[in-house]
Design an enzyme around this catalytic site. Structure first.
Site, short mmCIF file in Angstrom:
data_model
loop_
_atom_site.label_atom_id
_atom_site.label_comp_id
_atom_site.label_asym_id
_atom_site.label_seq_id
_atom_site.Cartn_x
_atom_site.Cartn_y
_atom_site.Cartn_z
N ASP A 39 0.83 -1.21 0.00
CA ASP A 39 0.00 0.00 0.00
C ASP A 39 0.86 1.26 0.00
OD1 ASP A 39 -2.11 -1.69 0.17
OD2 ASP A 39 -2.92 -0.90 2.05
N HIS B 190 3.83 -2.30 3.03
CA HIS B 190 3.79 -0.93 2.49
C HIS B 190 5.08 -0.62 1.73
CE1 HIS B 190 0.79 -0.83 5.72
NE2 HIS B 190 0.21 0.16 5.06
#
Length: 718
Positions: A92, A244
């Site tokens: 992400d 991430h």
């Protein structure tokens, strides 16, 4: 005084077009600021995977207790898990220019593909990384445009965030994504009513929501070892792994990913994309229309970023120029005041104290008053000049008035007052008629809406003791300074005009001797062909001609004239529009002075340069500064913006207070200074912009006559 000059028929249409252009430019800049502010300041990438608060009474169990990939299209809700011992690896908050390439390198090393849920604003900044992700066989998902919380966003913003991100992806890759991960989401059980409502709205547009079942917690930055520990035991059930590649320092994520992929491979886990894990093709080729729309959005956002960056740098330059101008004019004004005090104390002497003393000037003076429909103030003007302590001859040139102006002057029956009646031909022709009839070598020109103090003429002509001086500017004061508009103009005359004239005097580059009060050598005027009709600012044109002819033009601050200022915004606009347009004409006419030597070169490189930067370029940019200030209040730090504005206002106030002190004016009028920054300053800036556009377009502005109010009276000596 104004002559009647009919304007060309196309002027009105051109003026309307100029307003349209101005509004269009400001709206475009405002749009760019709004886009840039929304993209980079309204939201931002922060710690993700934080459980959302709120109830979940409407969320079906199929979602809260189901698989991490949710399809709520239509009337039914389905959710699925990846197959056993299958890990759908997701990242992400990227792409990030530092960490995304390193993560891609690790994935390539292990021959693994993953799903990247990209943020639109980050994708715009790093389009090559988005293309690399797709080129290396990875999958793209939507993570909104600015990392906004969809559950707390209104309907319009949900659409903007998701569809905006989709268009960015399409414009960069040529493909459309169907996987969506709402920011600030975690597992299925954390879905609340607000998030579910957003999921349903977006499902109707074809999006599948993807949550996580195995959170690496790398967003907490616990260290590589702790992240590895979180990922060490995935179990038999298929998982959607959350990591991430953006949102901060991801060095620990890179290290933990490398070791985890090695462990998973050794333990027999299959690591793949979300789409491959659940058996769907989540990306499709976008249509030509979709690609064009996405590309246009991307370039529009990049253009907005460029505009804001350019404005930011221009603001820095404008701030430096404004501060430098304040320091410059205050420094020159202080020096000018010291020299004036020394001359006043001696009662004689040159303006420059390092040269020989000059004698007092006692020569008689011809005062020329051009008048066109000046019945409201002509009597006061002529009476005040006739009451002069210096010997004067007064010539009133009636330029075809229809209101009995000449009759009023003749009825006064004052000695040494001559009235010349002529057909209307404009102010320059009236001044030239008076010049031809003048009996003396020293000539003072004064507008018909202006009154003198008894000692004005004597003070005005003293610099002519220096044979190099060809013209002298007096100190124009606003007589009708009551009310907010009068106060603003009073401040402008004292601060803007008179401070600048002190600087121009010492720099020997005076561009304007105002029509309200100016003294000239008659031979100097005749030497440049008299007053020209080439521009609407005949006083500026004449002054520049004298400078280019080798004459020095100076400022005499104790020679005061009182004039009527416009009493309405409409009248003010017409007057300043003509002044500004005429000044631009004069600057263009005398542009060759920039490359000349001597007095002409001083005018060109100093005077015209000053006017170009401070009175053309800076006002041209000033409305953008105001728009940017509003932008800062909404998207930046409001306290910092307010502090900067107060700092700017303080500089303006200190400069104004010093100017008022030099002119021996009471400071109480300065209460209107803050309000002047909000209304009057913007009006003057728009005048400059409008005048410049008119000049560039080649339109001819007609003469605008100022209204007279009859507020003049003969003043006493101050």
């Amino acid at each position: 005084m104004s002559g009647r000059r009919p304007g060309p028929p196309r002027e009105q249409a051109g003026v309307r077009a100029h307003w349209f252009i101005l509004v269009a430019v400001l709206c475009s800049i405002a749009a760019a600021l709004i886009v840039q502010g929304y993209m980079h300041h309204l939201a931002g990438i922060s710690d993700d995977s934080a459980p959302a608060a709120g109830t979940s009474t409407t969320v079906p169990k199929t979602v809260t207790e189901g698989g991490p990939v949710v399809d709520s299209r239509g009337d039914s809700v389905h959710s699925v898990h990846p197959p056993e011992r299958t890990l759908a690896l997701t990242f992400d908050d990227g792409p990030d220019p530092v960490w995304t390439p390193r993560i891609l390198d690790v994935l390539r090393k292990h021959h693994v593909h993953a799903t990247f849920f990209v943020v639109g604003s980050a994708a715009i900044d790093n389009p090559d990384l988005v293309r690399r992700i797709v080129a290396e066989g990875h999958e793209i998902g939507v993570h909104t445009l600015t990392h906004a919380d969809l559950g707390n966003a209104p309907q319009w913003r949900r659409q903007l965030e998701v569809q905006g991100a989709q268009k960015v992806i399409t414009g960069i890759t040529g493909q459309s994504a169907s996987l969506l991960r709402p920011p600030y989401s975690s597992g299925n059980a954390a879905v609340n009513d607000a998030t579910w409502s957003a999921m349903q709205d977006l499902a109707d547009e074809g999006y599948l929501s993807v949550f996580s079942t195995l959170d690496s917690k790398d967003w907490q930055r616990p260290g590589a070892a702790a992240i590895e520990q979180k990922l060490a035991a995935p179990g038999r059930q298929g998982q959607v792994v959350l990591m991430h590649d953006g949102g901060g320092d991801r060095a620990d994520t890179v290290a933990a990913l490398d070791s985890s992929l090695s462990r998973w491979a050794a333990e027999g886990y299959k690591v793949t994309t979300v789409g491959a894990a659940v058996g769907i093709d989540s990306m499709r080729q976008a249509s030509v229309a979709e690609q064009i729309s996405g590309t246009a959005l991307g370039w529009g956002i990049r253009l907005s970023d460029f505009v804001v960056t350019a404005i930011s740098w221009a603001l820095v330059v404008a701030g430096v120029v404004t501060l430098a101008r304040a320091v410059l004019v205050i420094g020159f004004a202080a020096r000018h005041s010291r020299i004036a005090r020394r001359l006043s104390a001696r009662g004689r002497g040159r303006r420059r104290v390092d040269v020989a003393v000059r004698p007092e000037v006692t020569d008689p003076v011809t005062v020329i008053v051009p008048a066109y429909n000046e019945a409201a103030g002509i009597e006061a003007a002529v009476r005040s000049i006739a009451a002069s302590t210096h010997q004067v001859e007064i010539i009133v040139v009636d330029d075809g008035s229809t209101d009995g102006t000449a009759d009023l002057v003749e009825a006064l029956a004052l000695p040494r007052v001559t009235v010349i009646r002529k057909e209307n031909g404009g102010k320059p022709s009236a001044l030239n008629a008076g010049l031809q009839a003048a009996s003396h070598q020293l000539v003072v020109m004064v507008d018909g809406d202006t009154v003198f103090e008894p000692g004005t003429v004597r003070a005005l002509i003293q610099p002519f003791g220096d044979p190099a001086v060809g013209a002298v500017s007096g100190n124009t004061k606003v007589v009708n300074r009551g009310g907010i508009l009068g106060a603003w103009q009073h401040i402008e005359y004292v601060v803007g005009f008179n401070l600048d004239r002190r600087l121009f005097d010492l720099a020997e580059c005076m561009p304007t001797v105002p029509g309200a009060i100016g003294a000239f050598r008659r031979d100097a005027l005749l030497g440049v062909g008299g007053v020209s009709e080439d521009t609407l600012a005949e006083d500026t044109d004449l002054t520049m001609s004298l400078c280019r002819d080798g004459w020095r033009v100076v400022y005499q601050d104790d020679a005061r004239a009182w004039t009527e200022a416009p009493a309405s915004l409409g009248a003010l606009w017409r007057q300043r529009y003509r002044w500004c347009y005429g000044t631009l004409q004069a600057m263009w006419k005398h542009r060759r002075a920039v490359v000349q030597g001597g007095a002409a070169g001083k005018l060109g490189r100093r005077g015209l340069g000053y006017l170009l930067v401070l009175q053309v370029l800076l006002p041209l940019f000033a409305p953008v500064v105001d728009v940017f200030a509003l932008y800062g209040l909404f998207f930046l730090d409001p306290l910092r913006i307010a502090a900067l504005w107060l700092g700017f206002l303080l500089v303006q106030f200190l400069m104004a207070a010093y100017a008022f002190r030099l002119d021996k004016e009471p400071l109480r009028t300065l209460w209107a200074l803050p309000l002047q920054q909000f209304v009057y300053r913007q009006l003057m800036y728009v005048v400059v912009i409008h005048s410049l556009v008119t000049a560039v377009a080649g339109l001819h502005l007609r003469w605008h006559r100022m209204e007279r109010y009859g507020s003049l009276s003969v003043p006493s000596e101050r």
